[in-house]
Design an enzyme around this catalytic site. Sequence first.
Site: not given
Ligand code: IDC
Length: 325
Positions: A162, A250
């Site tokens: 991302e 995702e």
């Molecule tokens: C989130 C995880 C969370 C973690 C965080 C780290 O759910 O537990 O602490 O990342 O920064 C994304 C990302 C993905 C995110 C997820 C939810 O690709 O890494 O995971 N998210 O925030 N993009 C949109 C949402």
Amino acid sequence: MKKKLISILTAMTLAAMAPGPALAAEAGTPGPLHVEGARLCDGNGPVQLRGVSTHGLAWYPDYVNIDCFRELHDWGANVIRLAMYTAEYGGYCEGGDQEALKKLVKDGVRYATEAGMYAIVDWHILSDFDPNTHKDEAIAFFEEMSAAFAGQDNVLYEICNEPNGGVDWAAVKAYALEVIPVIRANDPDAVIIVGTPNWSQMVDQAAADPITGYDNIMYALHFYADTHRDDLRQRMKAAAEAGLPIFVTEYGTCDASGNGAVNEEQADIWVALMDELGISYVNWNLSNKDESSAILQSGCTKTSGFAPENLSQSGKWLYRLLTGE
Ligand code: IDC
């Protein structure tokens, strides 16, 4: 007429004789993936991959095991995404144990193969914003991974999860044009998925200026059902209808933090649209983290052999989706 029959018979004989990719037979996958127009295809025509993403491999390594992957395959998942954070605590480029992480990716691909699934190798940029931040490490990583998996046809490469923080498509495209040839040198055909700006939501920018000169390139769109609704759906639909090959590598059923309320109604609307457009989709996330996007209850310490009561609301929704029950 006779000529046509002969050519059909010849094609059938050749098909029967062709050894086919060794791995495809082992993994039960019907031949190499490729992209035709906006659609992902296998040897039988258009195909949709549906599955689950691991959480960060550094934090939740124990779900990378054959029993777990077989179980997800039994649910109906035909793809598993191996999410390797590049930054964050324990991330590959910021102090993480690179050898341990690479071993997890390789183990994950092996288990996916044994379970008859496709695997997405995900270079999970996030707090590093711009894929160019760690471009040299990305190139070295994908060089090594694509050499390791060159003989397989069930591996997809996602080269920047991302891009965010104001990074524009021109910067992402420039990065992709440096990483793609490195993978192509080892694997001329594998599907490569490129992230898009603003947390992989700006597929319209990629559609306006797609990567040319390479086959089998797809573009990531990510959504979280309780945050992203019609606007993003319309952007996805317009780009897909304009011919952009999109892969939802995702998505979450909850809000964009990975937590908050699970919005099954909006998630179902997304699924219906992705099905209509033939777009593949991978759910975030395979863990028992205490957040609503995790498919397991936080109290569940099992890493396979899950019972219905071990699944979170999101996990139960995903189970129903994949099994069709
Ligand atoms: C989130 C995880 C969370 C973690 C965080 C780290 O759910 O537990 O602490 O990342 O920064 C994304 C990302 C993905 C995110 C997820 C939810 O690709 O890494 O995971 N998210 O925030 N993009 C949109 C949402």
